[in-house]
Design an enzyme around this catalytic site. Structure first.
Site, PDB file in Angstrom:
ATOM      1  CB  ALA A  41      -0.901  -0.020   1.231  1.00 61.24           C
ATOM      2  N   GLY A  87       0.681  -4.931   1.029  1.00 62.71           N
ATOM      3  CA  GLY A  87      -0.498  -5.037   0.168  1.00 62.71           C
ATOM      4  C   GLY A  87      -0.238  -5.820  -1.112  1.00 62.71           C
ATOM      5  CD  GLU A  92      -2.109  -7.143   3.306  1.00 70.68           C
ATOM      6  OE1 GLU A  92      -1.797  -6.037   2.805  1.00 70.68           O
ATOM      7  OE2 GLU A  92      -2.603  -7.246   4.439  1.00 70.68           O
ATOM      8  CD  GLU A 150       1.845  -5.211   6.055  1.00 66.94           C
ATOM      9  OE1 GLU A 150       2.598  -6.140   6.429  1.00 66.94           O
ATOM     10  OE2 GLU A 150       1.185  -5.264   5.020  1.00 66.94           O
TER      11      GLU A 150
HETATM   12  N1  CAA Z   1       4.578   3.131  -1.020  1.00 63.73           N
HETATM   13  C1  CAA Z   1       4.936   4.249  -1.660  1.00 63.73           C
HETATM   14  N2  CAA Z   1       6.042   4.355  -2.428  1.00 63.73           N
HETATM   15  C2  CAA Z   1       6.809   3.247  -2.547  1.00 63.73           C
HETATM   16  C3  CAA Z   1       6.494   2.051  -1.905  1.00 63.73           C
HETATM   17  C4  CAA Z   1       5.301   2.010  -1.115  1.00 63.73           C
HETATM   18  N3  CAA Z   1       4.887   0.883  -0.505  1.00 63.73           N
HETATM   19  N4  CAA Z   1       7.457   1.145  -2.184  1.00 63.73           N
HETATM   20  C5  CAA Z   1       8.341   1.764  -2.990  1.00 63.73           C
HETATM   21  N5  CAA Z   1       7.945   3.044  -3.209  1.00 63.73           N
HETATM   22  C6  CAA Z   1       8.639   4.072  -4.009  1.00 63.73           C
HETATM   23  C7  CAA Z   1       9.837   4.648  -3.285  1.00 63.73           C
HETATM   24  O1  CAA Z   1       9.459   5.645  -2.366  1.00 63.73           O
HETATM   25  C8  CAA Z   1      10.659   5.183  -4.432  1.00 63.73           C
HETATM   26  O2  CAA Z   1      10.099   6.392  -4.845  1.00 63.73           O
HETATM   27  P1  CAA Z   1      11.067   7.641  -5.233  1.00 63.73           P
HETATM   28  O3  CAA Z   1      11.871   7.165  -6.411  1.00 63.73           O
HETATM   29  O4  CAA Z   1      10.123   8.739  -5.550  1.00 63.73           O
HETATM   30  O5  CAA Z   1      11.937   7.875  -4.023  1.00 63.73           O
HETATM   31  C9  CAA Z   1      10.371   4.171  -5.550  1.00 63.73           C
HETATM   32  O6  CAA Z   1       9.169   3.478  -5.177  1.00 63.73           O
HETATM   33  C10 CAA Z   1      11.478   3.128  -5.678  1.00 63.73           C
HETATM   34  O7  CAA Z   1      11.672   2.539  -4.412  1.00 63.73           O
HETATM   35  P2  CAA Z   1      13.132   2.396  -3.727  1.00 63.73           P
HETATM   36  O8  CAA Z   1      14.024   3.494  -4.168  1.00 63.73           O
HETATM   37  O9  CAA Z   1      12.919   2.216  -2.264  1.00 63.73           O
HETATM   38  O10 CAA Z   1      13.627   1.030  -4.419  1.00 63.73           O
HETATM   39  P3  CAA Z   1      14.631  -0.038  -3.801  1.00 63.73           P
HETATM   40  O11 CAA Z   1      14.950  -0.971  -4.911  1.00 63.73           O
HETATM   41  O12 CAA Z   1      15.768   0.627  -3.123  1.00 63.73           O
HETATM   42  O13 CAA Z   1      13.777  -0.806  -2.662  1.00 63.73           O
HETATM   43  C11 CAA Z   1      11.856  -1.919  -1.768  1.00 63.73           C
HETATM   44  C12 CAA Z   1      12.676  -1.586  -3.032  1.00 63.73           C
HETATM   45  C13 CAA Z   1      12.661  -2.880  -0.872  1.00 63.73           C
HETATM   46  C14 CAA Z   1      10.578  -2.619  -2.240  1.00 63.73           C
HETATM   47  C15 CAA Z   1      11.509  -0.624  -0.998  1.00 63.73           C
HETATM   48  O14 CAA Z   1      10.970   0.317  -1.917  1.00 63.73           O
HETATM   49  C16 CAA Z   1      10.524  -0.826   0.097  1.00 63.73           C
HETATM   50  O15 CAA Z   1      10.897  -1.324   1.157  1.00 63.73           O
HETATM   51  N6  CAA Z   1       9.250  -0.425  -0.130  1.00 63.73           N
HETATM   52  C17 CAA Z   1       8.245  -0.480   0.890  1.00 63.73           C
HETATM   53  C18 CAA Z   1       7.748  -1.905   1.059  1.00 63.73           C
HETATM   54  C19 CAA Z   1       6.723  -1.962   2.187  1.00 63.73           C
HETATM   55  O16 CAA Z   1       7.020  -1.711   3.326  1.00 63.73           O
HETATM   56  N7  CAA Z   1       5.478  -2.344   1.826  1.00 63.73           N
HETATM   57  C20 CAA Z   1       4.402  -2.443   2.777  1.00 63.73           C
HETATM   58  C21 CAA Z   1       3.613  -1.184   2.816  1.00 63.73           C
HETATM   59  S1  CAA Z   1       2.458  -1.176   4.130  1.00 63.73           S
HETATM   60  C22 CAA Z   1       1.118  -2.009   3.554  1.00 63.73           C
HETATM   61  O17 CAA Z   1       1.115  -2.552   2.475  1.00 63.73           O
HETATM   62  C23 CAA Z   1      -0.047  -1.994   4.501  1.00 63.73           C
HETATM   63  C24 CAA Z   1      -1.144  -2.906   4.170  1.00 63.73           C
HETATM   64  O18 CAA Z   1      -1.110  -4.071   4.470  1.00 63.73           O
HETATM   65  C25 CAA Z   1      -2.357  -2.380   3.554  1.00 63.73           C
END
Ligand code: CAA
Length: 276
Positions: free
Chosen positions: A63, A108, A111, A131
């Site tokens: 998400a 998400g 999920e 999360e």
């Molecule tokens: N939300 C918003 N933006 C996201 C995102 C997310 N979940 N995941 C990645 N992005 C964005 C980053 O902010 C980045 O944007 P910018 O270029 O504008 O800075 C772009 O995507 C590329 O990401 P990274 O530079 O971080 O890429 P990476 O290769 O270094 O890392 C990754 C990849 C390990 C997937 C890392 O992006 C990451 O950890 N993302 C978050 C994953 C996460 O925690 N997901 C769970 C979200 S909570 C949820 O989903 C709740 C629920 O159950 C409903």
């Protein structure tokens, strides 16, 4: 639609989440567009759907954290409901849905793959529920579907530790049905990329499903989904009714007649859902 595309190949529909700059993260707009994409599927023509993410790197990275960062308690609950409504639409969609998981399937993303009937992933796939590291619980069904798909103990371990797992571990614990590798030649050079190999495998499975009697396939999905929610005595009654329904279809008559005539060349005559 800005972030979701839809294409049809034979009787297979392919829905692609296409927000590559944010690794296909699910914001409200993506969720709305996904819902619209499913509403727009012609259920008389399409026999199987594939859900995937644009690009090679990420299926869905969760998400949208930016959007969630400022939510109040009530808004957080509403956002969870928004995702849950779309994912439940996918889970109960009459036609089977295969998740073709290319790269990150986190939060998400994991999920939404679990709301699909079947998961196929490429060797670079990474699954996880990160999360609790962000100070929240999984909010789009993760606490429920992971526990049902793998086991309560394994789901608790993955969710409490927020540890990501690679494709081979996801396959080993039964989270994914099939793991697809890139194809290489004798020199070790990649001849078919992981994403292309994944989509070819997903299409092969979808076409195999699409070749079978569509009403029977839909009734199987409903019998499995509905039966798992009740005790066995009620579940077998659900199966009996859906089994009985099939005897009103042309597919049953043609399929059994073909067998009895020993005509292996004859294709099963499949009829559109609306003619049931
Ligand atoms: N939300 C918003 N933006 C996201 C995102 C997310 N979940 N995941 C990645 N992005 C964005 C980053 O902010 C980045 O944007 P910018 O270029 O504008 O800075 C772009 O995507 C590329 O990401 P990274 O530079 O971080 O890429 P990476 O290769 O270094 O890392 C990754 C990849 C390990 C997937 C890392 O992006 C990451 O950890 N993302 C978050 C994953 C996460 O925690 N997901 C769970 C979200 S909570 C949820 O989903 C709740 C629920 O159950 C409903």
């Amino acid at each position: 639609m800005e972030f979701v595309t839809y294409e049809v190949q034979d009787r297979v529909g392919i829905i692609t989440i296409s927000r590559e700059k944010a690794l296909n993260a699910l914001n409200s707009q993506v969720l709305d567009e996904l819902s619209q994409a499913f509403d727009g599927v012609d259920q008389n023509e399409i026999r199987c759907l594939i859900l995937t993410g644009a690009g090679e790197k990420s299926f869905v990275a969760g998400a949208d954290i930016g959007e969630m960062s400022t939510l109040t308690k009530a808004e957080g609950e509403a956002f969870g409901k928004k995702g849950n409504d779309v994912f439940r639409k996918i889970e109960t969609f009459p036609i089977p849905v295969i998740a073709a998981v290319n790269g990150f399937a986190l939060g998400g993303g994991c999920e939404i793959s679990m709301s699909c009937d079947i998961r196929i992933c490429s060797e670079n796939a990474v699954f996880g529920q990160p999360e609790v590291g962000l100070g929240i619980t999984p909010g789009f069904g993760g606490t429920q579907r992971l526990a049902r798909l793998v086991s309560p103990g394994m789901a608790k371990q993955l969710i409490y530790t927020a540890r990501n797992i690679k494709a081979d571990e996801a396959y080993r614990i039964g989270l994914v049905n099939q793991l697809v590798k890139a194809e290489t030649n004798e020199a070790g050079e990649v001849t078919v990329s992981a994403k292309d190999a994944l989509m070819a495998a997903a299409l092969k499975m979808a076409k195999c499903i699409a070749a079978n009697a569509p009403i029977a396939v839909r009734n199987c999905k409903k019998a499995i989904n509905d039966g798992l929610q009740v005790d066995m005595d009620k579940a077998i009654v659900i199966e009996e009714k859906l089994f009985g329904d099939c005897f009103e279809t042309e597919d049953q008559k043609a399929g059994m007649a073909n067998f009895l005539e020993k005509d292996k060349e004859k294709k099963l005559k499949v009829v559109p859902f609306k003619n049931k």
